[in-house]
Design a protein around this motif. Sequence first.
Motif, PDB file in Angstrom:
ATOM      1  N   SER A  48     -31.374 -23.894 -44.006  1.00  0.00           N
ATOM      2  CA  SER A  48     -30.558 -24.602 -44.998  1.00  0.00           C
ATOM      3  C   SER A  48     -30.685 -23.980 -46.396  1.00  0.00           C
ATOM      4  O   SER A  48     -29.934 -24.341 -47.291  1.00  0.00           O
ATOM      5  N   TRP A  49     -31.618 -23.066 -46.585  1.00  0.00           N
ATOM      6  CA  TRP A  49     -31.797 -22.419 -47.880  1.00  0.00           C
ATOM      7  C   TRP A  49     -30.829 -21.245 -48.002  1.00  0.00           C
ATOM      8  O   TRP A  49     -30.561 -20.535 -47.045  1.00  0.00           O
ATOM      9  N   ILE A  50     -30.329 -21.026 -49.199  1.00  0.00           N
ATOM     10  CA  ILE A  50     -29.383 -19.940 -49.447  1.00  0.00           C
ATOM     11  C   ILE A  50     -30.113 -18.801 -50.156  1.00  0.00           C
ATOM     12  O   ILE A  50     -30.656 -18.992 -51.249  1.00  0.00           O
ATOM     13  N   VAL A  51     -30.134 -17.637 -49.535  1.00  0.00           N
ATOM     14  CA  VAL A  51     -30.750 -16.468 -50.161  1.00  0.00           C
ATOM     15  C   VAL A  51     -29.807 -15.956 -51.252  1.00  0.00           C
ATOM     16  O   VAL A  51     -28.659 -15.619 -50.994  1.00  0.00           O
ATOM     17  N   LEU A  52     -30.313 -15.948 -52.481  1.00  0.00           N
ATOM     18  CA  LEU A  52     -29.518 -15.539 -53.641  1.00  0.00           C
ATOM     19  C   LEU A  52     -29.640 -14.053 -53.920  1.00  0.00           C
ATOM     20  O   LEU A  52     -28.707 -13.435 -54.439  1.00  0.00           O
ATOM     21  N   ALA A  53     -30.796 -13.490 -53.610  1.00  0.00           N
ATOM     22  CA  ALA A  53     -31.032 -12.064 -53.832  1.00  0.00           C
ATOM     23  C   ALA A  53     -32.099 -11.598 -52.871  1.00  0.00           C
ATOM     24  O   ALA A  53     -33.029 -12.334 -52.554  1.00  0.00           O
ATOM     25  N   SER A  54     -31.949 -10.376 -52.413  1.00  0.00           N
ATOM     26  CA  SER A  54     -32.929  -9.729 -51.553  1.00  0.00           C
ATOM     27  C   SER A  54     -33.236  -8.390 -52.208  1.00  0.00           C
ATOM     28  O   SER A  54     -32.394  -7.494 -52.220  1.00  0.00           O
ATOM     29  N   ILE A  55     -34.424  -8.281 -52.777  1.00  0.00           N
ATOM     30  CA  ILE A  55     -34.785  -7.121 -53.581  1.00  0.00           C
ATOM     31  C   ILE A  55     -35.738  -6.239 -52.772  1.00  0.00           C
ATOM     32  O   ILE A  55     -36.842  -6.655 -52.437  1.00  0.00           O
ATOM     33  N   GLU A  56     -35.286  -5.023 -52.447  1.00  0.00           N
ATOM     34  CA  GLU A  56     -36.095  -4.091 -51.663  1.00  0.00           C
ATOM     35  C   GLU A  56     -36.668  -2.990 -52.547  1.00  0.00           C
ATOM     36  O   GLU A  56     -36.072  -2.630 -53.556  1.00  0.00           O
TER      37      GLU A  56
ATOM     38  N   CYS B  34     -39.794  -6.219 -49.377  1.00  0.00           N
ATOM     39  CA  CYS B  34     -38.652  -6.983 -49.870  1.00  0.00           C
ATOM     40  C   CYS B  34     -39.119  -8.337 -50.383  1.00  0.00           C
ATOM     41  O   CYS B  34     -40.109  -8.889 -49.894  1.00  0.00           O
ATOM     42  N   VAL B  35     -38.408  -8.856 -51.353  1.00  0.00           N
ATOM     43  CA  VAL B  35     -38.601 -10.236 -51.814  1.00  0.00           C
ATOM     44  C   VAL B  35     -37.249 -10.922 -51.755  1.00  0.00           C
ATOM     45  O   VAL B  35     -36.258 -10.398 -52.268  1.00  0.00           O
ATOM     46  N   ASP B  36     -37.200 -12.073 -51.096  1.00  0.00           N
ATOM     47  CA  ASP B  36     -35.987 -12.887 -51.069  1.00  0.00           C
ATOM     48  C   ASP B  36     -36.145 -14.041 -52.054  1.00  0.00           C
ATOM     49  O   ASP B  36     -37.152 -14.752 -52.029  1.00  0.00           O
ATOM     50  N   LEU B  37     -35.155 -14.211 -52.900  1.00  0.00           N
ATOM     51  CA  LEU B  37     -35.077 -15.328 -53.839  1.00  0.00           C
ATOM     52  C   LEU B  37     -34.047 -16.293 -53.259  1.00  0.00           C
ATOM     53  O   LEU B  37     -32.951 -15.872 -52.896  1.00  0.00           O
ATOM     54  N   PHE B  38     -34.408 -17.571 -53.132  1.00  0.00           N
ATOM     55  CA  PHE B  38     -33.505 -18.516 -52.470  1.00  0.00           C
ATOM     56  C   PHE B  38     -33.398 -19.844 -53.202  1.00  0.00           C
ATOM     57  O   PHE B  38     -34.241 -20.186 -54.032  1.00  0.00           O
ATOM     58  N   ALA B  39     -32.317 -20.569 -52.884  1.00  0.00           N
ATOM     59  CA  ALA B  39     -32.067 -21.912 -53.408  1.00  0.00           C
ATOM     60  C   ALA B  39     -32.139 -22.896 -52.245  1.00  0.00           C
ATOM     61  O   ALA B  39     -31.659 -22.610 -51.148  1.00  0.00           O
TER      62      ALA B  39
ATOM     63  N   GLY C  62     -31.823 -28.467 -54.860  1.00  0.00           N
ATOM     64  CA  GLY C  62     -31.686 -27.945 -56.213  1.00  0.00           C
ATOM     65  C   GLY C  62     -32.885 -27.163 -56.712  1.00  0.00           C
ATOM     66  O   GLY C  62     -32.887 -26.727 -57.862  1.00  0.00           O
ATOM     67  N   THR C  63     -33.912 -26.972 -55.884  1.00  0.00           N
ATOM     68  CA  THR C  63     -35.038 -26.157 -56.310  1.00  0.00           C
ATOM     69  C   THR C  63     -34.876 -24.735 -55.774  1.00  0.00           C
ATOM     70  O   THR C  63     -34.011 -24.470 -54.947  1.00  0.00           O
ATOM     71  N   PHE C  64     -35.732 -23.855 -56.263  1.00  0.00           N
ATOM     72  CA  PHE C  64     -35.666 -22.441 -55.918  1.00  0.00           C
ATOM     73  C   PHE C  64     -37.027 -21.967 -55.438  1.00  0.00           C
ATOM     74  O   PHE C  64     -38.047 -22.614 -55.680  1.00  0.00           O
ATOM     75  N   GLY C  65     -37.026 -20.824 -54.772  1.00  0.00           N
ATOM     76  CA  GLY C  65     -38.276 -20.253 -54.302  1.00  0.00           C
ATOM     77  C   GLY C  65     -38.087 -18.796 -53.945  1.00  0.00           C
ATOM     78  O   GLY C  65     -37.012 -18.232 -54.098  1.00  0.00           O
ATOM     79  N   PHE C  66     -39.179 -18.187 -53.453  1.00  0.00           N
ATOM     80  CA  PHE C  66     -39.110 -16.795 -53.028  1.00  0.00           C
ATOM     81  C   PHE C  66     -40.123 -16.559 -51.919  1.00  0.00           C
ATOM     82  O   PHE C  66     -41.043 -17.353 -51.717  1.00  0.00           O
ATOM     83  N   GLU C  67     -39.931 -15.475 -51.206  1.00  0.00           N
ATOM     84  CA  GLU C  67     -40.879 -15.041 -50.183  1.00  0.00           C
ATOM     85  C   GLU C  67     -40.907 -13.519 -50.164  1.00  0.00           C
ATOM     86  O   GLU C  67     -39.881 -12.873 -50.398  1.00  0.00           O
ATOM     87  N   ALA C  68     -42.092 -12.953 -49.901  1.00  0.00           N
ATOM     88  CA  ALA C  68     -42.281 -11.505 -49.810  1.00  0.00           C
ATOM     89  C   ALA C  68     -42.368 -11.099 -48.338  1.00  0.00           C
ATOM     90  O   ALA C  68     -42.940 -11.821 -47.521  1.00  0.00           O
TER      91      ALA C  68
ATOM     92  N   THR D  93     -35.934 -23.754 -61.676  1.00  0.00           N
ATOM     93  CA  THR D  93     -34.807 -22.874 -61.993  1.00  0.00           C
ATOM     94  C   THR D  93     -34.943 -21.546 -61.246  1.00  0.00           C
ATOM     95  O   THR D  93     -36.041 -21.147 -60.844  1.00  0.00           O
ATOM     96  N   ARG D  94     -33.820 -20.862 -61.111  1.00  0.00           N
ATOM     97  CA  ARG D  94     -33.817 -19.528 -60.497  1.00  0.00           C
ATOM     98  C   ARG D  94     -34.665 -18.565 -61.323  1.00  0.00           C
ATOM     99  O   ARG D  94     -35.419 -17.755 -60.790  1.00  0.00           O
ATOM    100  N   ASP D  95     -34.541 -18.654 -62.648  1.00  0.00           N
ATOM    101  CA  ASP D  95     -35.310 -17.766 -63.527  1.00  0.00           C
ATOM    102  C   ASP D  95     -36.813 -17.953 -63.355  1.00  0.00           C
ATOM    103  O   ASP D  95     -37.565 -16.978 -63.356  1.00  0.00           O
ATOM    104  N   ARG D  96     -37.259 -19.191 -63.213  1.00  0.00           N
ATOM    105  CA  ARG D  96     -38.696 -19.435 -63.017  1.00  0.00           C
ATOM    106  C   ARG D  96     -39.176 -18.870 -61.685  1.00  0.00           C
ATOM    107  O   ARG D  96     -40.269 -18.320 -61.587  1.00  0.00           O
TER     108      ARG D  96
END
Length: 78
Positions: A8-16, A23-28, A32-38, A62-65
């Motif tokens: 159900s989370w939307i990956v906003l960016a995948s940085i390789e 890679c790090v995925d940034l997701f929403a 309304g919260t955000f997170g990331f995984e390596a 926030t996405r920025d945080r």
Amino acid sequence: MSLRIDESWIVLASIENEQHDRCVDLFARPGGTFGFEAFRRDPEDAGRWTAVSDHSAISYLTRDRAMHAARRAVPRLT
């Protein structure tokens, strides 16, 4: 997709990295919260992405945080 990223989370960016093996995925999240995984991708894993941490359990307002936290936690992003 890793089991640490809920469907159900939307990956906003995948940085390789330049080698395309980290890679790090940034997701929403729907709430309304955000997170990331390596992740890493090695030949012995048949090219599958494997989570290397448990960052996805942490929520950011926030996405920025979330991105700032990812840059601090994963030095390869800086």
